[in-house]
Design a protein around this motif. Structure first.
Motif, short mmCIF file in Angstrom:
data_model
loop_
_atom_site.label_atom_id
_atom_site.label_comp_id
_atom_site.label_asym_id
_atom_site.label_seq_id
_atom_site.Cartn_x
_atom_site.Cartn_y
_atom_site.Cartn_z
N ASP A 85 -5.15 -1.16 -4.51
CA ASP A 85 -5.79 -0.40 -3.42
C ASP A 85 -7.19 -0.89 -3.12
OD1 ASP A 85 -6.62 0.52 -5.95
OD2 ASP A 85 -7.35 2.38 -5.05
N GLN A 86 -7.78 -1.70 -4.02
CA GLN A 86 -9.12 -2.24 -3.77
C GLN A 86 -9.07 -3.61 -3.12
OE1 GLN A 86 -11.76 -0.27 -4.36
NE2 GLN A 86 -10.24 1.25 -4.97
N GLY A 87 -7.88 -4.11 -2.86
CA GLY A 87 -7.74 -5.41 -2.22
C GLY A 87 -7.71 -6.58 -3.18
N GLU A 88 -7.78 -6.31 -4.50
CA GLU A 88 -7.70 -7.39 -5.49
C GLU A 88 -6.29 -7.98 -5.47
OE1 GLU A 88 -9.23 -9.85 -7.36
OE2 GLU A 88 -10.37 -8.27 -8.37
N GLU A 89 -6.20 -9.32 -5.44
CA GLU A 89 -4.91 -9.99 -5.35
C GLU A 89 -4.46 -10.46 -6.74
OE1 GLU A 89 -4.14 -12.39 -1.61
OE2 GLU A 89 -6.31 -12.51 -1.74
N CYS A 98 13.63 -0.93 1.39
CA CYS A 98 12.94 -1.35 0.18
C CYS A 98 12.72 -0.19 -0.77
CB CYS A 98 11.59 -1.99 0.53
SG CYS A 98 11.76 -3.61 1.31
N LYS A 99 12.30 0.97 -0.21
CA LYS A 99 12.06 2.13 -1.07
C LYS A 99 13.34 2.57 -1.76
CE LYS A 99 8.05 4.08 1.31
NZ LYS A 99 7.54 5.23 2.08
N GLN A 109 2.37 -0.78 2.76
CA GLN A 109 2.56 0.66 2.70
C GLN A 109 2.64 1.14 1.26
OE1 GLN A 109 2.33 2.43 5.64
NE2 GLN A 109 1.85 0.33 6.28
N ALA A 110 3.29 0.32 0.42
CA ALA A 110 3.45 0.71 -0.97
C ALA A 110 2.10 0.75 -1.69
CB ALA A 110 4.39 -0.25 -1.69
N PRO A 157 4.34 -0.61 -9.98
CA PRO A 157 4.90 0.35 -9.02
C PRO A 157 6.29 -0.08 -8.56
CG PRO A 157 3.11 -0.92 -8.04
CD PRO A 157 3.11 -1.25 -9.49
N ASP A 158 7.00 0.87 -7.95
CA ASP A 158 8.43 0.67 -7.68
C ASP A 158 8.71 -0.58 -6.85
OD1 ASP A 158 8.57 2.98 -9.03
OD2 ASP A 158 9.38 4.21 -7.40
N GLU A 159 7.97 -0.75 -5.71
CA GLU A 159 8.28 -1.87 -4.84
C GLU A 159 8.00 -3.20 -5.53
OE1 GLU A 159 6.91 0.84 -3.90
OE2 GLU A 159 7.90 1.59 -2.11
N ILE A 160 6.88 -3.28 -6.26
CA ILE A 160 6.59 -4.52 -6.99
C ILE A 160 7.65 -4.73 -8.06
CG2 ILE A 160 4.89 -5.67 -8.47
CD1 ILE A 160 2.74 -4.05 -6.99
N ASN A 161 8.05 -3.63 -8.69
CA ASN A 161 9.13 -3.68 -9.69
C ASN A 161 10.39 -4.28 -9.07
OD1 ASN A 161 10.01 -2.73 -12.45
ND2 ASN A 161 11.51 -1.67 -11.19
N MET A 162 10.70 -3.88 -7.83
CA MET A 162 11.90 -4.38 -7.16
C MET A 162 11.77 -5.88 -6.89
SD MET A 162 13.27 -3.47 -3.35
CE MET A 162 11.80 -4.14 -2.64
N TYR A 163 10.62 -6.31 -6.33
CA TYR A 163 10.46 -7.72 -6.00
C TYR A 163 10.48 -8.59 -7.26
CZ TYR A 163 9.52 -6.85 -1.09
OH TYR A 163 9.65 -6.52 0.22
N LEU A 164 9.92 -8.07 -8.34
CA LEU A 164 9.99 -8.82 -9.59
C LEU A 164 11.43 -8.99 -10.06
CD1 LEU A 164 6.99 -7.24 -11.51
CD2 LEU A 164 7.17 -9.59 -10.75
#
Length: 1689
Positions: free
Chosen positions: A1436-1440, A1381-1382, A655-656, A1411-1418
């Motif tokens: 958003d392009q699916g790149e991992e 999470c948000k 979602q994020a 972004p915020d959620e990735i910031n949180m998990y880090l």
């Protein structure tokens, strides 16, 4: 006086020498005592009667030398030694006795010399004088000769010629080996040939002796005698050691006789004096001894050794003979025998044999192991070429026939005809074949073509034929006729199998078919094509069929059911009758339709098994047949029981990332050169080399029309080629050439075949066409060659624009490449840095299509423009020369006289770009010049390709203009605006505006950029549809300050990226819950780890006892009955307060408690003013309601501060995290509703273990979870249709009607309705509703979402409803987790932000936020809370992407080389004040980072240098002793002025000083050593453990950044790693150490202090040294790099 003279010319005579000395010395020489010998003519001893002046003699000899002599004079002592010799033997004792006893002289020492003479040394010189007086001395009757001996620095000096030489006596030579001794005696004459050269001979009587043969009368006897014995001894040893050799050869008894025989045959080849052999019988052992001349012995022993090995090998081989066995298939051995392969194998060796056995399948070998192995390999190679297989397609009958000789002969004959060598074997049911030919198909075909087999099938009626006597006779007849070629098998009841050779097979089959046909009864079948009628007839008409069989039993009638048919057998008559009756009965079966519609009903009949299970009972009960119409079944293929496999975290992440467009994928450098064109032409850049030293087939040189080679490139060419090249130019091109033409001459001494001279004019607009022509002409003319070198044409004194030249030259090569000639190597030679940079940039563009090296990409979505655009006008920042821009109008600020040559860079650029005619136009149209701030429009009389007009003005210096109050009234603004208006009125479309005033008149770069954009915006506001659509803001490529200023201003004007919300959107959102509609939701801010700001209310979480808290009110959790004797807090409350007063107030408020669930009492002697009691609740929703009521109660009473305990975490069994979230959510909703009196809320937690989970819940509770519209009901998807059409077959309509009802009842039993209540359903948003409805799409159920009642209703088949229910539960859990999470991410973002380090297209470092959620998990992974060591996410392009927390590195998952560094920054919650930079900083204008190199003479430099050196040598001895005071030297000091880093540091310092005790020393100056590779990152971004912990193995005190109070520790080589120049690096830093704790290995996060503040420690220290040496910080903002010091030691 005695004088030693050396350096005498050997050619001088004694007379001449002594006369010369006497003359030069002016003294009398005693010639009798003076001495100069024959053997040492370069030395002499001169005896004077009286003393002379040696210095005078030296001077005199220098003035006039004696021939080639270089005389050196030394005075020596008078002689005290004499030398004596005699023709007879004179002994030392006799001579000494003579001197002492007879002559009564005092003798010091007497000894013998090397040549046999005797010397004596007297105590004084008188002894010498006395002895020498007697000239006729006899001792023991023999005459003795005596002479004086002098001693000087050259040694002893005496007259050898007066004395006789003593000849040495014989000596015994050493020979230890008796065999060698014996051989030498045998070859004495040979030995003497060697000794004769050394004046010796070997004699042998009883023993060996060597005697001296020197003649005493020989003039050289004395020299020969001196080293005679040593030389002879050496020659003897050399002869014995090198000339004579002894070798022994050990043998065995087995080899003795053979070797003896061989030696006797061969030894006579050598003479006895060359070789002697001693046999084993003589030696007494098993060995031969060989003695003789060295080389002969060596060769002979080598020959005998080889013979010995040969004999031993034969003996060993004989011993090794053994037998071996090999197993193969008998058929393979048979084929090898047939092909005579074993004959080849037997030829391996004479003593080898092999015997094959085809019966046992074995091969027996006899021979040595190697030959047996070789034979096996040969056989395996033969076997591997064989093809052996079974033919299983032959039946037993066919195999039986093959055993017949007649048949096997036919097969073998076929193989022989085809030249196939084959062996085959027959078994009962197959044939095995083996052949060396790979022709399997043909071989099998030979067998199958020779013998054929088929069967004649017999139906039931025909089977009786086999019982007839006629059949037995027929079978016997055929077998007798074809006894060896056919076989008939009738042992089966239902068929006859016929096997025969191909020549008789067809006749036998035809004969049998005719016999069976003539002897069978009739049979018929009725096909029923409709499956349903056949099923009905078979299932429900069995009784009727039985009646028919009884009725016609006399006609042998039998009826059976086949597949889709009824089979009838009997007489032909009965078959016709029964056929008609069955057809009539089938016509009575009727068909009706029944349609049933329910969700997922098709799944009940999705396969035959399910369909049968549903309809079979109904069919049985109603005597019908029911089928399903396949076209009516839903073909969607629902994924029953699949479930949503994403985890809650994955869903939240998904979602994020839906709206997240990642700005970049990390810096991935563009592809590097060289350029390789489509057809292989390679373009190579060559930098800063001499043109004349290049190596290629053709070299190009740019010149003028007169072919002048006086420039740098021309001089290089002439120097390399020689003057001949100038002569050829003068001869061939005496009149020069035209511009754009080429002159070709020879290369002469250069490394090329030809030189092309390209004539270029000075630069003017359109000059690139000349370049194009020259380059193309050169390439075409050189197309017969392979390589060519171009300089960067015209970029020197001719001042052609470098970028344009680079673009043109690359374009020409690309076009030439299409002709595909042999010219495949093109080199571009660049001399200066600017030209190199231009060609490198063009090379990057060529290699990376679309690459824009000069332009820094603006942030934002890729789809938007990368430049500022408003309405229809685009404003672009362009780097380059003003005069080369392709626009309609160019503007410029010039002096008032409008002289372009004195106008600085911009004016000169106009002259170069537009040509000299532009100056004439300017002065012609404006002869009087222009005033300051005036306007001069110049229309060009002969405009170049595009530019039509020039607008000019003159500006006052900035010191005057900065006083003008309004920007729009400043001259620069008014002029730019007037230019835009004039260009619009003139109908022009484009205009070029330079960075005016930023040169000598001092306009600030940032303000000029702002003014330009402001005037464009002012113009656009007035002209929204202007003809003028293209505005170029032109900055020179070297003007870095203007470039930065204009790009910064451009970024400010660009719209925000689409995925970034405006700032206010984060602060205010609308509630969706019904009771707060229209209120503004407040998003909490994080002030510190334990403090939060919720609107106007501050929330603090602290550890302590709430009953000791001094505040306006505390909250007590009690029960509905207001019984304070229950509950831990209530009980403690009664113990600490005035219990009587409390009980009295409680008794009065019990009714209030029961009615409202809360009540207020006074503080009852506690530190608080009020106690608000609330009743415990059983679910989160009720807890939130009651907490909000308590807050409202306090607010109504105008209470400012309020404290809550850990409510519900005791008997109410609510988790600490959940309660923390509830309290925060309640406070957010409370504040969002507009309450304003309450200012501070405390959450006071008594137990340590509850603090952390409570804090986590608080962080999660600040986000409103509701975004869906209230009161919404989303009904089931009625557009979807589930229905099944049933076809019912029956004879009775009543049966059919009963079947319909039965079907409906059976279906209804399978369905269920399920209701799922959940308060979250009322709050879900549109995306979440769509997610829920996707369950309805994926599963065959009907779903109704009722947000009014807060439930989801499911209807469908039981299994599908249960699956859908589970997925609804999973979805609701995901929704809740996403909100959590948000909320947590928003809170963490307030505290910490993670970035990845990137490079812009311009090459400047930039930081990009995660972004915020990735910031949180880090952050949770970093702190070890989530257990993650890596964080993976997608854009958003699916790149991992993968982020490795330990390495602080991000890489693209499918490209690990594409990686960037990751940084973590804590956000400082300051007071909003400003931070001033240090007073010693230099002015840095708009630059964020500036490095200031200190002058070595400045006080600042000196102070720092002394501080560093003092710290090094006052450090701990184990480190300080590594440095030398004489060699330690500071080479450079840089001050780091980084505004953003310093601001973060200052804010962090303010926070630490605020939270630590007053007066505590929070800041220290510490040292940090670092390698070169980290310098740039530290200067730009500060300290980060990803590059400050390269020595992670030594991180003993935690995984942070290390600093030292001792410079000698940080300056060590392994820390402050230097470069090849010997420089090392160390930073002097300001470090916020605050309150430290002892560190430990593996520490990543500092622990909480134990002082009750719940703050973390600020830093860690080493636990090894006292005082502390090492400090470790874990927050990168806690250190600022003040100075970078480079040093050597």
């Amino acid at each position: 006086m005695y004088l030693c003279v050396s350096g005498i010319d050997k050619q001088q005579t004694n007379e001449t020498f002594f006369n010369y000395i006497e003359a030069k010395s002016k003294g009398d020489v005693n010639y009798d005592e003076s001495l100069r010998t024959v053997d040492k003519p370069e030395h002499a001893v001169v005896v004077f009667e009286e003393r002379i002046d040696i210095e005078r003699l030296k001077v005199a000899s220098t003035k006039k030398s004696l021939g080639n002599s270089s005389l050196v004079f030394d005075e020596i002592d008078p002689p005290r030694n004499i030398v004596a010799s005699s023709e007879d033997k004179l002994t030392v004792s006799d001579f000494k006795e003579y001197l002492t006893k007879k002559k009564r002289q005092e003798v010091v020492r007497v000894h013998t010399t090397d040549d046999g003479s005797i010397t004596a040394k007297f105590k004084n010189m008188s002894g010498v004088t006395e002895i020498l007086k007697d000239t006729n001395i006899k001792i023991n009757g023999s005459k003795v000769v005596i002479s004086v001996m002098y001693n000087c620095e050259h040694g002893t000096f005496w007259e050898h010629s007066l004395h006789r030489v003593a000849i040495p006596g014989p000596f015994k030579p050493s020979v230890s080996d008796i065999h060698i001794r014996s051989f030498i005696i045998d070859i004495t004459s040979v030995c003497n040939q060697q000794l004769e050269q050394h004046h010796a001979c070997l004699t042998f009587k009883d023993e060996l002796h060597i005697e001296c043969t020197i003649d005493p009368k020989d003039k050289m006897a004395r020299q020969k005698v001196k080293d005679w014995k040593n030389n002879v001894q050496k020659a003897w040893e050399e002869f014995v050691n090198n000339g004579v050799k002894k070798r022994e050869l050990q043998i065995t008894s087995d080899t003795k006789d053979s070797l003896l025989e061989h030696i006797n045959k061969t030894k006579d080849q050598h003479k006895s004096e060359e070789l002697k052999v001693i046999y084993p019988d003589e030696t007494g052992s098993m060995k031969f001894v060989f003695i003789g001349r060295s080389k002969i012995v060596e060769n002979y022993v080598e020959q005998i050794s080889a013979k010995k090995l040969e004999i031993e090998e034969k003996l060993n081989r004989k011993k090794k003979i053994r037998t071996g066995l090999m197993k193969l298939k008998p058929i393979e051995i048979a084929l090898m025998t047939k092909e005579d392969k074993f004959g080849e194998v037997n030829n391996i060796a004479q003593d080898f044999s092999c015997e094959p056995n085809t019966e046992t399948g074995t091969i027996t070998f006899s021979g040595v192991e190697e030959d047996i192995s070789k034979a096996k390999v040969m056989i395996f190679e033969i076997k591997n070429n064989y093809h052996s297989w079974r033919i299983d397609s032959l039946s037993g009958h066919m195999c039986q026939l093959l055993r017949k000789k007649q048949v096997s002969d036919i097969v073998n004959e076929s193989f022989n005809d085809d030249d196939i060598i084959i062996v085959w074997d027959i078994s009962d049911d197959h044939v095995t074949v083996c052949t060396s030919q790979d022709n399997r198909r043909h071989i099998e075909k030979v067998f199958t073509d020779t013998i054929l087999e088929d069967e004649i099938k017999l139906d039931k009626a025909s089977q009786d034929v086999l019982m007839l006597d006629e059949w037995a006779e027929k079978k016997t007849s055929i077998n007798n006729i074809h006894r060896d070629t056919a076989n008939i098998d009738d042992s089966y009841n239902d068929r006859i199998v016929v096997t025969a050779t191909s020549d008789v097979f067809d006749g036998i089959m035809k004969e049998l078919d005719m016999f069976i046909t003539n002897n069978s009864i009739k049979e018929d079948e009725i096909t029923i094509r409709e499956d349903e009628k056949f099923k009905f007839f078979k299932n429900h008409c069995k009784d009727w069929v039985k009646e028919l069989e009884v009725k016609y039993s006399d006609q042998k009638l039998e009826i059976h059911f086949g597949r889709q048919c009824v089979k009838i057998s009997g007489t032909p008559k009965v078959i016709d009758i029964v056929d008609k009756e069955i057809q009539n009965h089938l016509r009575k079966i009727n068909k009706d339709i029944c349609v049933i519609s329910e969700p997922g009903v098709d799944s009940l009949v999705s396969d035959q098994f399910k369909s049968d299970a549903l309809v079979s009972p109904v069919e049985e009960d109603t005597k019908t047949v029911i089928t399903v119409d396949p076209n009516s079944v839903n073909k969607q293929g629902f994924r029953r029981n699949a479930g949503n496999k994403k985890t809650d975290d994955e869903y939240a992440f998904e979602q994020a990332s839906k709206n997240y467009k990642k700005r970049g994928k990390g810096y991935k450098p563009p592809n590097a050169g060289p350029v390789v064109c489509k057809n292989g032409t390679k373009v190579i850049l060559v930098k800063k080399e001499d043109l004349g030293k290049q190596k290629a087939d053709v070299i190009i040189c740019s010149t003028n029309g007169q072919l002048d080679l006086s420039g740098p490139a021309g001089k290089s060419m002439v120097s390399a080629a020689g003057p001949e090249i100038l002569a050829e130019i003068k001869l061939k091109y005496s009149d020069g050439i035209e511009h754009g033409e080429i002159a070709a001459v020879s290369g002469y001494k250069m490394n090329c075949k030809e030189v092309y001279l390209a004539a270029l004019p000075g630069w003017s607009y359109g000059g690139e066409k000349i370049i194009d022509k020259c380059v193309t002409t050169c390439l075409i003319q050189a197309s017969k060659y392979k390589s060519i070198v171009f300089p960067a044409l015209g970029t020197g004194n001719l001042r052609y624009p470098r970028e344009l030249v680079a673009e043109t030259m690359y374009k020409c090569v690309s076009q030439f490449d299409q002709s595909n000639t042999s010219l495949k190597e093109v080199k571009f030679l660049c001399y200066d840095d600017d030209t190199i940079r231009a060609f490198e940039q063009e090379e990057l563009r060529q290699v990376n299509p679309g690459f824009q090296p000069h332009r820094e990409a603006a942030s934002g979505p890729a789809s938007g423009p990368k430049y500022y655009k408003k309405h229809n006008i685009s404003v672009k920042v362009v780097k380059g020369d003003l005069g080369t821009q392709k626009v309609d109008v160019l503007i410029c600020a010039v002096p008032k006289d409008l002289n372009l040559e004195s106008a600085g860079g911009a004016g000169k650029s106009l002259m170069l770009g537009l040509g000299n005619a532009v100056q004439n136009d300017i002065l012609g149209q404006h002869p009087g010049g222009v005033t300051n701030g005036g306007f001069a429009a110049v229309k060009l009389s002969s405009p170049p390709k595009q530019c039509k007009s020039v607008y000019l003005t003159s500006l006052e210096p900035w010191d005057s203009q900065k006083k003008v109050p309004k920007d729009e009234d400043k001259q620069i603004c008014k002029f730019v605006y007037q230019c835009l208006e004039t260009a619009e009125k003139s109908g022009y479309k484009s205009i070029g505006i330079p960075a005016m005033g930023t040169g000598t008149i001092g306009y600030p770069h940032q303000l000029v950029a702002k003014y330009m954009y402001d005037m464009v915006e002012k113009f656009v506001t007035k002209h929204k549809s202007s003809k003028l659509t293209d505005v170029k803001l032109i900055v020179h490529s070297k003007d870095t300050k203007s470039i930065t200023a204009f790009y910064d201003e451009e970024k400010k004007r660009l719209p925000a990226p689409a995925h970034v919300l405006p700032a206010q959107a984060h602060g205010h959102q609308k509630f969706a819950s019904g009771d707060s509609s229209g209120s503004t939701q407040v998003v909490p801010k994080v002030l510190s780890d334990t403090e939060f700001q919720v609107g106007s209310v501050k929330l603090t979480v602290e550890k302590g006892d709430i009953l000791s808290k001094k505040c306006g009110a505390i909250v007590n959790g009690t029960n509905h009955d207001f019984d304070l004797t229950k509950g831990a807090v209530s009980q403690a409350l009664r113990q600490k307060c005035d219990a009587k007063k409390l009980d009295l107030e409680v008794s009065k408020k019990k009714d209030e408690m029961k009615q409202y669930g809360y009540a207020r009492t006074s503080g009852c002697s506690l530190p608080c003013d009020h106690i608000i009691h609330i009743s415990s609740q059983h679910n989160p929703h009720e807890w939130k309601k009651i907490i909000k009521k308590a807050l409202a109660k306090a607010d109504k009473k105008q209470i400012k501060t309020m404290a809550f305990p850990a409510l519900g975490t005791g008997a109410a069994s609510t988790s600490e995290e959940a309660m923390g979230q509830i309290i925060m959510e309640a406070l957010v909703e409370f504040v969002s509703e507009g309450h304003t009196n309450l200012q501070h809320v405390f959450l006071v937690i008594f137990q340590d273990k509850m603090v952390k989970p409570m804090l986590k819940g608080v962080r999660s509770g600040g986000q409103s979870a509701s975004t869906a519209k209230p009161g919404q009901v989303i009904k089931a998807d009625n557009k979807r249709s589930w229905s099944v059409t049933f076809a019912i077959y029956g004879i009775s309509q009543r049966d059919i009607d009963n079947a319909k009802e039965g079907l409906k009842s059976a279906v209804k039993e399978k369905f269920k309705t399920e209701k799922i209540p959940d308060r979250l359903i009322s709050e879900i948003n549109e995306h979440e509703i769509a997610y829920l409805k996707s369950i309805e799409s994926n599963l065959p159920v009907q779903m109704t979402i009722d947000q009014v009642s807060g439930n989801v209703t499911l209807y469908g088949i039981l299994d599908d409803v249960m699956n859908a229910k589970q997925e609804v539960f999973d979805a609701l859990r995901k929704f809740a987790h996403t909100r959590h999470c948000k909320a947590e991410a928003a809170i963490i973002k307030e505290q910490v932000q993670w970035y990845f380090k990137d490079l812009s297209d311009k090459g400047l470092p930039v930081l990009t936020e995660y972004p915020d959620e990735i910031n949180m998990y880090l952050e949770t992974g970093y702190k070890g809370e989530s257990g993650r060591k890596e964080v993976e996410f997608k854009d958003d392009q699916g790149e991992e992407y993968v982020i490795v927390l330990k390495d602080m590195m991000e890489y693209v998952k499918n490209d690990r080389k594409n990686k960037v560094e990751v940084l973590r920054r804590e956000k400082i919650q300051g007071d909003g004040g400003t931070f001033e930079p240090p007073v010693n900083w230099d002015d840095q204008g708009s630059e964020n980072v500036k490095l200031v190199t200190l002058l070595p003479t400045s006080p600042e430099y000196t102070t720092l240098e002394q501080k560093f050196i003092k710290s090094v040598f006052s450090g701990r001895p184990e480190w300080a002793n590594q440095f030398n005071k004489q060699t330690l030297k500071v080479t450079k000091i840089e001050r780091i002025q980084n505004l953003s880093l310093y601001h973060m540091y200052a804010a962090k310092k303010a926070l630490i000083e605020k939270q630590n005790p007053q007066g505590h020393n929070n800041e220290q100056e510490l040292w940090h050593g670092t390698p070169d590779k980290a310098i740039l990152s530290i200067n730009m971004y500060g300290f980060n453990r990803s590059y400050c912990s390269d020595n992670s193995k030594d991180a003993y005190w935690g995984d942070g950044v290390y600093f030292s109070a001792d410079a000698s520790y940080s300056a060590r080589n392994w820390l402050a790693t230097g470069t090849g120049t010997g420089d090392h690096n160390i930073y002097l830093c300001n470090v916020l150490t605050g309150v430290p704790i002892k560190g430990q290995k593996g520490m990543r996060v500092l622990p909480t202090r134990q002082d009750g503040t719940m703050l973390n420690y600020d830093s860690a220290t080493d636990a090894k040294y006292n005082p502390v040496v090492e400090y470790v910080i874990f927050n990168d903002t806690q250190a600022y790099p003040q100075y970078c010091i480079k040093f050597k030691y």
